[in-house]
Design a protein around this motif. Structure first.
Motif, PDB file in Angstrom:
ATOM      1  N   GLU A 256       7.917  -7.519  26.743  1.00 33.76           N
ATOM      2  CA  GLU A 256       7.627  -7.741  28.155  1.00 33.76           C
ATOM      3  C   GLU A 256       6.588  -8.851  28.332  1.00 33.76           C
ATOM      4  OE1 GLU A 256       6.505  -3.815  29.348  1.00 33.76           O
ATOM      5  OE2 GLU A 256       8.546  -3.309  30.001  1.00 33.76           O
ATOM      6  N   ILE A 257       5.601  -8.870  27.453  1.00 28.30           N
ATOM      7  CA  ILE A 257       4.567  -9.917  27.511  1.00 28.30           C
ATOM      8  C   ILE A 257       5.198 -11.273  27.230  1.00 28.30           C
ATOM      9  CG2 ILE A 257       2.509 -10.822  26.332  1.00 28.30           C
ATOM     10  CD1 ILE A 257       1.627  -7.862  25.991  1.00 28.30           C
ATOM     11  N   ARG A 258       6.039 -11.327  26.191  1.00 29.60           N
ATOM     12  CA  ARG A 258       6.706 -12.589  25.858  1.00 29.60           C
ATOM     13  C   ARG A 258       7.592 -13.057  27.015  1.00 29.60           C
ATOM     14  NH1 ARG A 258       8.769 -12.431  19.603  1.00 29.60           N
ATOM     15  NH2 ARG A 258       6.719 -12.113  18.661  1.00 29.60           N
ATOM     16  N   LEU A 259       8.313 -12.136  27.614  1.00 33.64           N
ATOM     17  CA  LEU A 259       9.180 -12.482  28.738  1.00 33.64           C
ATOM     18  C   LEU A 259       8.362 -13.051  29.894  1.00 33.64           C
ATOM     19  CD1 LEU A 259      11.935 -12.520  30.134  1.00 33.64           C
ATOM     20  CD2 LEU A 259      11.496 -10.158  30.856  1.00 33.64           C
ATOM     21  N   ALA A 260       7.234 -12.432  30.177  1.00 35.61           N
ATOM     22  CA  ALA A 260       6.377 -12.921  31.265  1.00 35.61           C
ATOM     23  C   ALA A 260       5.899 -14.339  30.969  1.00 35.61           C
ATOM     24  CB  ALA A 260       5.191 -11.986  31.465  1.00 35.61           C
ATOM     25  N   HIS A 261       5.516 -14.612  29.724  1.00 37.35           N
ATOM     26  CA  HIS A 261       5.069 -15.961  29.352  1.00 37.35           C
ATOM     27  C   HIS A 261       6.216 -16.965  29.469  1.00 37.35           C
ATOM     28  CE1 HIS A 261       0.946 -15.234  28.145  1.00 37.35           C
ATOM     29  NE2 HIS A 261       1.331 -14.148  27.497  1.00 37.35           N
ATOM     30  N   HIS A 262       7.402 -16.556  29.043  1.00 41.09           N
ATOM     31  CA  HIS A 262       8.562 -17.443  29.146  1.00 41.09           C
ATOM     32  C   HIS A 262       8.894 -17.751  30.615  1.00 41.09           C
ATOM     33  CE1 HIS A 262       9.708 -17.927  24.982  1.00 41.09           C
ATOM     34  NE2 HIS A 262       9.604 -16.615  24.777  1.00 41.09           N
ATOM     35  N   GLU A 263       8.822 -16.756  31.451  1.00 33.91           N
ATOM     36  CA  GLU A 263       9.094 -16.972  32.876  1.00 33.91           C
ATOM     37  C   GLU A 263       8.080 -17.939  33.483  1.00 33.91           C
ATOM     38  OE1 GLU A 263       9.113 -13.003  34.431  1.00 33.91           O
ATOM     39  OE2 GLU A 263      11.274 -12.766  34.121  1.00 33.91           O
TER      40      GLU A 263
ATOM     41  N   GLU B  70       8.864 -21.695  35.055  1.00 33.72           N
ATOM     42  CA  GLU B  70       8.453 -22.104  36.406  1.00 33.72           C
ATOM     43  C   GLU B  70       7.648 -23.402  36.362  1.00 33.72           C
ATOM     44  OE1 GLU B  70       6.654 -19.186  38.932  1.00 33.72           O
ATOM     45  OE2 GLU B  70       8.048 -17.623  38.255  1.00 33.72           O
ATOM     46  N   GLU B  71       6.734 -23.494  35.398  1.00 37.15           N
ATOM     47  CA  GLU B  71       5.928 -24.707  35.259  1.00 37.15           C
ATOM     48  C   GLU B  71       6.808 -25.907  34.912  1.00 37.15           C
ATOM     49  OE1 GLU B  71       3.052 -23.627  32.314  1.00 37.15           O
ATOM     50  OE2 GLU B  71       1.874 -22.415  33.726  1.00 37.15           O
ATOM     51  N   MET B  72       7.764 -25.700  34.011  1.00 36.34           N
ATOM     52  CA  MET B  72       8.670 -26.781  33.631  1.00 36.34           C
ATOM     53  C   MET B  72       9.542 -27.205  34.812  1.00 36.34           C
ATOM     54  SD  MET B  72       9.781 -25.653  29.778  1.00 36.34           S
ATOM     55  CE  MET B  72      10.995 -26.936  29.627  1.00 36.34           C
ATOM     56  N   SER B  73       9.957 -26.257  35.601  1.00 38.40           N
ATOM     57  CA  SER B  73      10.774 -26.564  36.766  1.00 38.40           C
ATOM     58  C   SER B  73       9.988 -27.415  37.759  1.00 38.40           C
ATOM     59  CB  SER B  73      11.246 -25.274  37.439  1.00 38.40           C
ATOM     60  OG  SER B  73      12.010 -25.541  38.571  1.00 38.40           O
ATOM     61  N   GLU B  74       8.721 -27.089  37.972  1.00 36.14           N
ATOM     62  CA  GLU B  74       7.872 -27.876  38.865  1.00 36.14           C
ATOM     63  C   GLU B  74       7.689 -29.297  38.337  1.00 36.14           C
ATOM     64  OE1 GLU B  74       4.220 -25.759  39.391  1.00 36.14           O
ATOM     65  OE2 GLU B  74       5.213 -24.031  40.313  1.00 36.14           O
ATOM     66  N   VAL B  75       7.475 -29.420  37.038  1.00 36.33           N
ATOM     67  CA  VAL B  75       7.293 -30.739  36.433  1.00 36.33           C
ATOM     68  C   VAL B  75       8.576 -31.550  36.555  1.00 36.33           C
ATOM     69  CG1 VAL B  75       6.943 -31.957  34.238  1.00 36.33           C
ATOM     70  CG2 VAL B  75       5.445 -30.059  34.862  1.00 36.33           C
ATOM     71  N   MET B  76       9.718 -30.935  36.310  1.00 39.36           N
ATOM     72  CA  MET B  76      10.983 -31.657  36.417  1.00 39.36           C
ATOM     73  C   MET B  76      11.253 -32.094  37.853  1.00 39.36           C
ATOM     74  SD  MET B  76      13.597 -29.974  33.628  1.00 39.36           S
ATOM     75  CE  MET B  76      13.756 -28.432  34.467  1.00 39.36           C
ATOM     76  N   ALA B  77      10.895 -31.265  38.813  1.00 41.04           N
ATOM     77  CA  ALA B  77      11.074 -31.648  40.217  1.00 41.04           C
ATOM     78  C   ALA B  77      10.180 -32.838  40.547  1.00 41.04           C
ATOM     79  CB  ALA B  77      10.760 -30.470  41.130  1.00 41.04           C
ATOM     80  N   TRP B  78       8.933 -32.815  40.082  1.00 46.70           N
ATOM     81  CA  TRP B  78       8.023 -33.941  40.306  1.00 46.70           C
ATOM     82  C   TRP B  78       8.568 -35.204  39.646  1.00 46.70           C
ATOM     83  CZ3 TRP B  78       5.395 -37.044  36.857  1.00 46.70           C
ATOM     84  CH2 TRP B  78       4.500 -37.951  37.432  1.00 46.70           C
ATOM     85  N   GLN B  79       9.067 -35.064  38.406  1.00 49.07           N
ATOM     86  CA  GLN B  79       9.603 -36.216  37.700  1.00 49.07           C
ATOM     87  C   GLN B  79      10.804 -36.813  38.441  1.00 49.07           C
ATOM     88  OE1 GLN B  79      10.307 -34.538  33.790  1.00 49.07           O
ATOM     89  NE2 GLN B  79       8.438 -35.464  32.977  1.00 49.07           N
TER      90      GLN B  79
END
Length: 71
Positions: A13-20, A24-33
């Motif tokens: 569950e901890i790993r899943l939370a970190h992956h999520e 989300e952070e990667m999605s924000e960066v890709m949108a900015w890019q």
């Protein structure tokens, strides 16, 4: 549920939370890019248009390539 199973489930569950969070952070960066790429493409298009209009506005003659008289 045994202690080992509960511990493994908690770790998952901890790993899943970190992956999520990472996704989300990667999605924000890709949108900015993508926004930045779109903006830069527009700038390049404008510069190409300006260059083409400048080149077509002033046709060069062979005299333009001669060195100035003080050489």
């Amino acid at each position: 549920m045994s202690q080992d199973t509960a511990s493994r489930l908690t770790d998952l569950e901890i790993r899943l939370a970190h992956h999520e969070q990472t996704m989300e952070e990667m999605s924000e960066v890709m949108a900015w890019q993508q926004d930045e790429i779109t903006r830069l493409q527009l700038v390049v298009r404008r510069l190409v248009d300006r260059l083409q209009s400048a080149e077509s506005a002033g046709e060069r003659s062979p005299q333009d390539d001669r060195p100035p008289p003080h050489y």
